[in-house]
Structures are given as structure tokens and as C-alpha cells.
Design a protein around this motif. Structure first.
Motif, PDB file in Angstrom:
ATOM      1  N   ALA A 115      58.321  29.656  48.020  1.00 22.86           N
ATOM      2  CA  ALA A 115      59.425  29.581  47.057  1.00 22.86           C
ATOM      3  C   ALA A 115      60.762  29.495  47.784  1.00 22.86           C
ATOM      4  O   ALA A 115      60.906  29.967  48.912  1.00 22.86           O
ATOM      5  N   LEU A 164      64.371  30.780  46.750  1.00 23.89           N
ATOM      6  CA  LEU A 164      65.055  31.613  45.760  1.00 23.89           C
ATOM      7  C   LEU A 164      66.552  31.316  45.798  1.00 23.89           C
ATOM      8  O   LEU A 164      67.217  31.562  46.798  1.00 23.89           O
ATOM      9  N   LYS A 217      63.908  21.240  45.160  1.00 23.68           N
ATOM     10  CA  LYS A 217      63.518  21.031  43.759  1.00 23.68           C
ATOM     11  C   LYS A 217      62.508  19.894  43.661  1.00 23.68           C
ATOM     12  O   LYS A 217      61.582  19.939  42.845  1.00 23.68           O
ATOM     13  N   VAL A 249      63.350  28.519  42.645  1.00 23.03           N
ATOM     14  CA  VAL A 249      63.385  29.538  41.595  1.00 23.03           C
ATOM     15  C   VAL A 249      64.823  30.032  41.528  1.00 23.03           C
ATOM     16  O   VAL A 249      65.339  30.591  42.495  1.00 23.03           O
ATOM     17  N   THR A 250      65.494  29.796  40.407  1.00 20.31           N
ATOM     18  CA  THR A 250      66.906  30.164  40.274  1.00 20.31           C
ATOM     19  C   THR A 250      67.038  31.413  39.413  1.00 20.31           C
ATOM     20  O   THR A 250      66.453  31.499  38.328  1.00 20.31           O
ATOM     21  N   ALA A 287      60.703  36.847  39.242  1.00 21.47           N
ATOM     22  CA  ALA A 287      60.678  35.385  39.324  1.00 21.47           C
ATOM     23  C   ALA A 287      59.729  34.928  40.425  1.00 21.47           C
ATOM     24  O   ALA A 287      58.980  33.958  40.252  1.00 21.47           O
ATOM     25  N   LEU A 288      59.738  35.620  41.553  1.00 15.66           N
ATOM     26  CA  LEU A 288      58.840  35.262  42.661  1.00 15.66           C
ATOM     27  C   LEU A 288      57.377  35.512  42.297  1.00 15.66           C
ATOM     28  O   LEU A 288      56.493  34.741  42.648  1.00 15.66           O
ATOM     29  N   ARG A 347      56.095  35.358  39.289  1.00 15.78           N
ATOM     30  CA  ARG A 347      55.689  34.291  38.357  1.00 15.78           C
ATOM     31  C   ARG A 347      55.426  32.992  39.123  1.00 15.78           C
ATOM     32  O   ARG A 347      54.473  32.272  38.829  1.00 15.78           O
ATOM     33  N   GLU A 348      56.270  32.708  40.113  1.00 12.09           N
ATOM     34  CA  GLU A 348      56.109  31.500  40.919  1.00 12.09           C
ATOM     35  C   GLU A 348      54.804  31.558  41.708  1.00 12.09           C
ATOM     36  O   GLU A 348      54.065  30.581  41.795  1.00 12.09           O
TER      37      GLU A 348
END
Length: 220
Positions: free
Chosen positions: A109, A111, A188, A194-195, A212-213, A215-216
Motif C-alpha cells: 500500500a 498511504l 494509483k 490509500v488516502t 484503511a491499511l 481493508r487494503e
């Protein structure tokens, strides 16, 4: 996890990098630490970097990339790492991709800590440092001293560093937009970005990032 952390000056990357690396149990690899470590140990790359810095020149990408490669090959980075301050431009991002491919690895990811430009200026331009001890840091809005211009800890004079002036901050943002921000579009295209918002209390931002991480990671 193998993570790249990006965001403009004042987004809180340093603070979040340390916290996230600790919670994810991976090493935090920052460009600043790499330079200091290599220079203090007088490695060949450190000597080369110092020669450019002493001459007032930018350290070439290949030197920075070499330092990052050496650090990522250390045993503690086998299970992952968090890169902070590298890559700084698209050519460094491309070089990182090549390094990872050579080792049969890939990023999990990127971030992106998002913060409005006016907030960046407010955060940085509002900082005041104690002349007696630079570790005593205050902020005119978020953590003001009890007496304006006076350090609560030792009574020293508080001042604004030249690097923290509004004009300088805006110039740093221009550099970020022109050089570093393009790597967000680069990543992207690989589906890695992941923003998250970098507004709010430090712990809240950390938990937002971890969520967020997670989920990624689950989506991969």
C-alpha cells in the motif's frame, strides 16, 4: 506489510510513521535516518552523500536509492517496512519498483495523508521553538505557551525558524506538488494508494490509517 507513506509537509508523516511502524511491528525507514546513519558510520554511500551536501548540492537519486536498498535488505525488514521520505519523485518510485522486483517483493500500500494546504501553513507557520532547547516546541494555536514568546519549561525565548515562515512553507508545498505529488498518480495506476484525512487527534489519525491499511490488505 510493505508501505510507502506520502503527504505534504505538515501532514504529520514523521509522527504517524513511528506510530504505525510500532503497531504493525515493521521497521520505520526514513530518508533522514538513512542519511544520518550512513554519514555517521562513514559508509561509502555516506561519504558520497556528505560530499554533495557539503558542496550545497542535492544528493543524487542513485545515492538515496542505494541507501534505501541496503536498509531494506537488513534482517529486520524481511517481514515488511514503512518507507518515509522515499521515494520522493517518480524516478525514485520506478527505481523502488525495480529493486522490489529483483527481490520478488512488492508494495502492499501507499498511504497518502491528505491535509488542506491552509491547514499545512497554519500548522507549520504557527510553530515556535525555544532558543535554549529546540526540543521545547509550542504552537500559537494548538499548544500556546502560558506567556507569549516565553518557554514554559525553561523561560527561554520562543522564536519562529526561517524554515517555518509562511512564504517558505508555501515554497516547500510548491516543491511537493511538482516533485513528490506525481508519485501518487504513479501508484494509483497500480491500485496501491490509500488516502486518509490527516485532520484530528494523533491517535485518531493512527487508527484511521490502520483501518484503511487493514481493508487494503484484506482486499488483496
Amino acid at each position: 506489510m510493505r508501505i510507502v507513506l506520502v503527504g505534504p509537509p505538515g501532514a504529520g508523516k514523521g509522527t504517524q510513521a513511528v506510530r504505525l511502524a510500532e503497531k504493525l511491528r515493521i521497521p520505520h525507514i526514513s530518508t533522514g535516518d538513512l542519511f544520518r546513519a550512513n554519514i555517521s558510520r562513514q559508509t561509502e554511500l555516506g561519504k558520497l552523500a556528505k560530499s554533495y551536501m557539503d558542496a550545497g548540492n542535492l544528493v543524487p537519486d542513485e545515492v538515496t536509492i542505494g541507501m534505501a536498498k541496503d536498509r531494506m535488505e537488513q534482517p529486520d525488514a524481511e517481514g515488511g517496512f514503512l518507507l518515509d521520505g522515499f521515494p520522493r519523485n517518480v524516478s525514485q518510485a520506478e527505481a523502488l519498483d525495480r529493486l522490489l522486483q529483483e527481490e520478488s517483493m512488492q508494495l502492499d500500500a501507499v498511504l497518502d495523508l491528505e491535509v488542506p494546504e491552509d491547514e499545512v501553513v497554519k500548522r507549520i507557520a504557527g510553530r515556535r521553538i525555544c532558543r535554549n532547547d529546540s526540543s521545547h516546541v509550542f504552537h500559537v494555536t494548538y499548544s500556546p505557551p502560558k506567556q507569549e514568546g516565553v518557554c514554559d519549561v525553561c523561560g527561554g525565548e520562543l522564536y519562529q525558524r526561517d524554515d517555518d515562515s509562511e512564504d517558505t512553507v508555501r515554497k516547500r508545498l510548491e516543491v511537493y506538488h511538482s516533485q513528490t505529488e506525481p508519485i501518487i498518480d504513479y501508484y494509483k495506476a497500480q491500485g496501491l494508494v490509500v488516502t486518509i484525512s490527516s485532520l484530528g487527534p494523533v491517535e485518531e489519525i493512527t487508527q484511521r490509517a490502520l483501518g484503511a491499511l487493514k481493508r487494503e490488505d484484506a482486499a488483496q
